[in-house]
Design a protein around this motif. Sequence first.
Motif, PDB file in Angstrom:
ATOM      1  N   SER A  10       0.860  -1.184   0.000  1.00  0.00           N
ATOM      2  CA  SER A  10       0.000   0.000   0.000  1.00  0.00           C
ATOM      3  C   SER A  10       0.896   1.233   0.000  1.00  0.00           C
ATOM      4  O   SER A  10       1.561   1.519   0.995  1.00  0.00           O
ATOM      5  CB  SER A  10      -0.906   0.010   1.232  1.00  0.00           C
ATOM      6  N   TRP A  11       0.933   1.930  -1.124  1.00  0.00           N
ATOM      7  CA  TRP A  11       1.788   3.100  -1.288  1.00  0.00           C
ATOM      8  C   TRP A  11       1.045   4.351  -0.834  1.00  0.00           C
ATOM      9  O   TRP A  11      -0.166   4.461  -0.999  1.00  0.00           O
ATOM     10  CB  TRP A  11       2.184   3.246  -2.751  1.00  0.00           C
ATOM     11  N   PHE A  12       1.776   5.302  -0.266  1.00  0.00           N
ATOM     12  CA  PHE A  12       1.170   6.571   0.123  1.00  0.00           C
ATOM     13  C   PHE A  12       2.143   7.712  -0.104  1.00  0.00           C
ATOM     14  O   PHE A  12       3.346   7.519  -0.145  1.00  0.00           O
ATOM     15  CB  PHE A  12       0.678   6.539   1.579  1.00  0.00           C
ATOM     16  N   LYS A  13       1.581   8.908  -0.246  1.00  0.00           N
ATOM     17  CA  LYS A  13       2.367  10.135  -0.396  1.00  0.00           C
ATOM     18  C   LYS A  13       2.292  10.916   0.907  1.00  0.00           C
ATOM     19  O   LYS A  13       1.373  10.743   1.703  1.00  0.00           O
ATOM     20  CB  LYS A  13       1.799  11.014  -1.509  1.00  0.00           C
ATOM     21  N   ALA A  28       6.057   2.886   0.932  1.00  0.00           N
ATOM     22  CA  ALA A  28       5.287   1.717   1.357  1.00  0.00           C
ATOM     23  C   ALA A  28       6.148   0.909   2.321  1.00  0.00           C
ATOM     24  O   ALA A  28       7.376   0.927   2.244  1.00  0.00           O
ATOM     25  CB  ALA A  28       4.894   0.858   0.163  1.00  0.00           C
ATOM     26  N   THR A  29       5.508   0.188   3.235  1.00  0.00           N
ATOM     27  CA  THR A  29       6.243  -0.651   4.173  1.00  0.00           C
ATOM     28  C   THR A  29       5.538  -1.984   4.354  1.00  0.00           C
ATOM     29  O   THR A  29       4.321  -2.069   4.214  1.00  0.00           O
ATOM     30  CB  THR A  29       6.414   0.049   5.533  1.00  0.00           C
ATOM     31  N   ASN A  30       6.332  -3.000   4.629  1.00  0.00           N
ATOM     32  CA  ASN A  30       5.771  -4.307   4.948  1.00  0.00           C
ATOM     33  C   ASN A  30       6.093  -4.694   6.384  1.00  0.00           C
ATOM     34  O   ASN A  30       5.947  -5.837   6.760  1.00  0.00           O
ATOM     35  CB  ASN A  30       6.268  -5.372   3.965  1.00  0.00           C
ATOM     36  N   GLY A  31       6.548  -3.748   7.169  1.00  0.00           N
ATOM     37  CA  GLY A  31       6.887  -3.989   8.562  1.00  0.00           C
ATOM     38  C   GLY A  31       8.379  -4.080   8.823  1.00  0.00           C
ATOM     39  O   GLY A  31       8.857  -3.664   9.861  1.00  0.00           O
ATOM     40  N   THR A  32       9.137  -4.638   7.891  1.00  0.00           N
ATOM     41  CA  THR A  32      10.581  -4.746   8.067  1.00  0.00           C
ATOM     42  C   THR A  32      11.356  -3.946   7.030  1.00  0.00           C
ATOM     43  O   THR A  32      12.510  -3.622   7.246  1.00  0.00           O
ATOM     44  CB  THR A  32      11.049  -6.211   7.984  1.00  0.00           C
ATOM     45  N   THR A  33      10.716  -3.636   5.915  1.00  0.00           N
ATOM     46  CA  THR A  33      11.357  -2.915   4.821  1.00  0.00           C
ATOM     47  C   THR A  33      10.504  -1.719   4.436  1.00  0.00           C
ATOM     48  O   THR A  33       9.283  -1.805   4.392  1.00  0.00           O
ATOM     49  CB  THR A  33      11.509  -3.840   3.592  1.00  0.00           C
TER      50      THR A  33
END
Length: 66
Positions: A10-13, A28-33
């Motif tokens: 999920s990308w955001f500005k 965007a983040t996946n929790g670790t990256t």
Amino acid sequence: MISEQPAQLSWFKSTYSSGEGGECVEVATNGTTVRVRDSKKQSGPQLAFTSGAWAGFVADLGRDGF
């Protein structure tokens, strides 16, 4: 360097970005990256950071002299 390709992100500005199509990045983040890309070239290259490196970068942004 982080080389894995993420699944769906999920990308955001930034809330500071305008809707006028100027220069902007998305995050965007996946929790670790944490991944960063050009909002105008969404299928283009991405930068990838560990969560700790990104947190340090963001903390430095708020300091005087950055």
